[in-house]
Design a protein around this motif. Structure first.
Motif, mmCIF file in Angstrom:
data_model
loop_
_atom_site.group_PDB
_atom_site.id
_atom_site.type_symbol
_atom_site.label_atom_id
_atom_site.label_comp_id
_atom_site.label_asym_id
_atom_site.label_seq_id
_atom_site.Cartn_x
_atom_site.Cartn_y
_atom_site.Cartn_z
ATOM 1 N N LYS A 1 -17.612 12.874 -4.060
ATOM 2 C CA LYS A 1 -17.209 11.728 -4.876
ATOM 3 C C LYS A 1 -18.437 11.007 -5.434
ATOM 4 C CE LYS A 1 -12.701 10.907 -2.836
ATOM 5 N NZ LYS A 1 -12.621 12.252 -2.278
ATOM 6 N N THR B 1 -17.908 5.222 -6.717
ATOM 7 C CA THR B 1 -16.657 5.113 -5.953
ATOM 8 C C THR B 1 -16.938 4.561 -4.561
ATOM 9 O OG1 THR B 1 -15.717 6.992 -7.146
ATOM 10 C CG2 THR B 1 -14.674 6.405 -5.053
ATOM 11 N N LYS C 1 -8.090 13.491 -2.632
ATOM 12 C CA LYS C 1 -7.863 12.656 -3.812
ATOM 13 C C LYS C 1 -6.551 11.887 -3.758
ATOM 14 C CE LYS C 1 -10.558 15.727 -6.817
ATOM 15 N NZ LYS C 1 -10.541 16.556 -8.054
ATOM 16 N N LYS C 2 -5.843 11.941 -2.631
ATOM 17 C CA LYS C 2 -4.593 11.200 -2.525
ATOM 18 C C LYS C 2 -4.843 9.717 -2.752
ATOM 19 C CE LYS C 2 -1.657 14.030 0.454
ATOM 20 N NZ LYS C 2 -0.859 14.048 1.701
ATOM 21 N N ARG C 3 -3.936 9.086 -3.506
ATOM 22 C CA ARG C 3 -4.162 7.687 -3.872
ATOM 23 C C ARG C 3 -3.111 6.738 -3.312
ATOM 24 N NH1 ARG C 3 -6.403 7.653 -10.120
ATOM 25 N NH2 ARG C 3 -8.188 9.035 -9.765
ATOM 26 N N ASP C 4 -2.202 7.241 -2.444
ATOM 27 C CA ASP C 4 -1.238 6.295 -1.892
ATOM 28 C C ASP C 4 -1.982 5.257 -1.070
ATOM 29 O OD1 ASP C 4 -0.920 6.893 1.160
ATOM 30 O OD2 ASP C 4 -0.942 8.861 0.195
ATOM 31 N N LYS C 5 -1.386 4.076 -0.951
ATOM 32 C CA LYS C 5 -2.070 2.895 -0.424
ATOM 33 C C LYS C 5 -2.660 3.125 0.968
ATOM 34 C CE LYS C 5 -1.375 -2.096 -0.270
ATOM 35 N NZ LYS C 5 -0.387 -3.192 -0.469
ATOM 36 N N ALA D 1 -5.639 5.597 0.809
ATOM 37 C CA ALA D 1 -6.752 5.001 0.064
ATOM 38 C C ALA D 1 -7.481 3.952 0.908
ATOM 39 C CB ALA D 1 -6.246 4.373 -1.227
#
Length: 442
Positions: free
Chosen positions: A404, A408, A369-373, A376
């Motif tokens: 997911k 998504t 679930k990491k959302r750093d650019k 992602a």
């Protein structure tokens, strides 16, 4: 002449099941039988390119087909020149006569596409859905269905002009027309090209994705599309992707492709595959039990083309060896075919691992679930490749990425597809091409 026509009709049915549909329509279906005397079978064409291609690539294949359907070892001769008009029933030009609605097996995976196709034939010459844009992965019946439309309309309206071509043929003709030449010959060729494609009642073009990125071809098709649409002529288009997902295609084309009805075809379920085999066995007059056909349907689940190819191979083995079709024969024939296919089949996990290696990110982070650019983007690329290379469903991809939601996955796929289309040659394009090449070479 009548003997040659009867043999050639049977040979066409055989060849249509063994040769790629586009190649069959372009090189084989256009040949005309002339005679079958003295052990020599003569075919004719008035097209120099067809003559040279068949002579170089397909003579042995045609000879094998003639022997199979007539039990006679014919020498094959090709004649180049004008073909005299025939008084017998006409055959729809460039269409495969085996591809009809009667031979199309309807299941849950193609029900919507089939219904739309029937509506088009019933309302013609008034366009019911215009354009009709049909997309799916290879081998799922797109070409069969649009040929069925053409054959049915040609039968009901023999006075109407129907044109079926592959996008490759269209592109080659555009290139030929614009090639510089003396005495304004290119101007004459361009005028002839436009007359050919715009003076029709229905245009069917297969695999439109191949014109993407070819500026002159796209421009010519854009104007052809507009001319036909304004004259209320039926347009049918197929592709391996939805309009908005075709990389590097002009936005104005995407808009027009989406302006009518867009329908997809999915992989057939077991019941549909089994029904296809039953239909194939009946049409080929091959005696084989339903449980054996079910066994083939269980083992070959990729696409219809491979399914029919497996059936043809099993029947050929039985005929050539003089044995009956049995479970032992089926297992023996399909063992190598299925193992070879599976050994080259890319999976969702293989895609995730390849992206992980390329970007030096753990698979847990890509699935997580990491959302750093950076993470992602890697995750979106992996989802995009799962869709385009593995051809997995959005739900299956979501499951592979830790459960997911499919929305998504759709967002990720469309995001990458849009960026690739708007920025050809970008760093993203290089990364996608590099990872794709690694996966395809595994």
């Amino acid at each position: 002449m009548q003997q040659a026509e009867n043999i050639w009709k049977k040979a066409l049915e055989y060849l249509s099941g063994t040769i790629n549909p586009t190649s069959y329509s372009r090189w084989i279906a256009v040949l005309k039988p002339v005679s079958a005397d003295g052990g020599v079978f003569v075919l004719a064409t008035d097209n120099d390119t067809v003559f040279k291609t068949v002579d170089m690539l397909y003579k042995t294949t045609i000879q094998s087909a003639l022997k199979f359907v007539s039990d006679t070892e014919y020498a094959l001769e090709l004649h180049l020149g004008e073909i005299a008009p025939e008084d017998n029933a006409r055959v729809a030009p460039m269409l495969n006569p085996r591809y009809t609605f009667d031979t199309f097996v309807v299941g849950e995976s193609n029900q919507m596409a089939h219904a739309a196709a029937l509506a088009i034939t019933d309302f013609f010459p008034e366009p019911k859905y215009n354009p009709f844009f049909l997309y799916s992965s290879v081998g799922l019946g797109k070409t069969h269905l649009i040929h069925a439309i053409g054959n049915e309309i040609y039968k009901r309206h023999p006075d109407k002009k129907i044109l079926y071509v592959s996008s490759e043929t269209f592109a080659n003709e555009v290139i030929s027309a614009i090639r510089p030449s003396p005495n304004n010959e290119n101007t004459l060729r361009s005028a002839a090209l436009r007359k050919k494609y715009r003076d029709v009642d229905m245009l069917m073009i297969d695999d439109i994705q191949f014109i993407a990125g070819k500026q002159s071809t796209e421009s010519e098709f854009f104007h052809t599309f507009n001319a036909l649409f304004l004259e209320n002529k039926q347009i049918i288009i197929t592709s391996d992707k939805a309009p908005q997902s075709i990389p590097m295609i002009d936005d104005r084309m995407t808009t027009r492709f989406s302006s009518g009805i867009v329908v997809d075809m999915q992989s057939p379920d077991f019941e549909t595959r089994a029904a296809i085999l039953r239909n194939r066995a009946q049409n080929a007059n091959v005696s084989v039990s339903n449980d054996m056909l079910d066994s083939i349907a269980e083992k070959v689940d990729s696409n219809i083309r491979e399914l029919e190819g497996a059936f043809n191979t099993i029947v050929a083995h039985a005929q050539l060896t003089g044995c009956r079709i049995s479970h032992t024969l089926i297992d023996r024939v399909l063992k190598d075919m299925v193992q070879t296919r599976d050994s080259h089949r890319v999976t969702n996990d293989m895609v995730i691992n390849a992206v992980s290696d390329y970007y030096d990110i753990s698979t847990d982070d890509i699935k997580g679930k990491k959302r750093d650019k950076y993470v992602a983007l890697s995750r979106q690329i992996a989802m995009y490749l799962c869709r385009t290379i593995v051809e997995a469903s959005y739900r299956d991809i979501g499951d592979a990425f830790g459960g997911k939601h499919y929305s998504t996955v759709i967002h990720a796929y469309e995001s990458i597809a849009e960026r690739l289309k708007s920025s050809p040659g970008s760093e993203l394009q290089v990364a996608v091409d590099d990872i794709s090449s690694r996966l395809k070479n595994l």
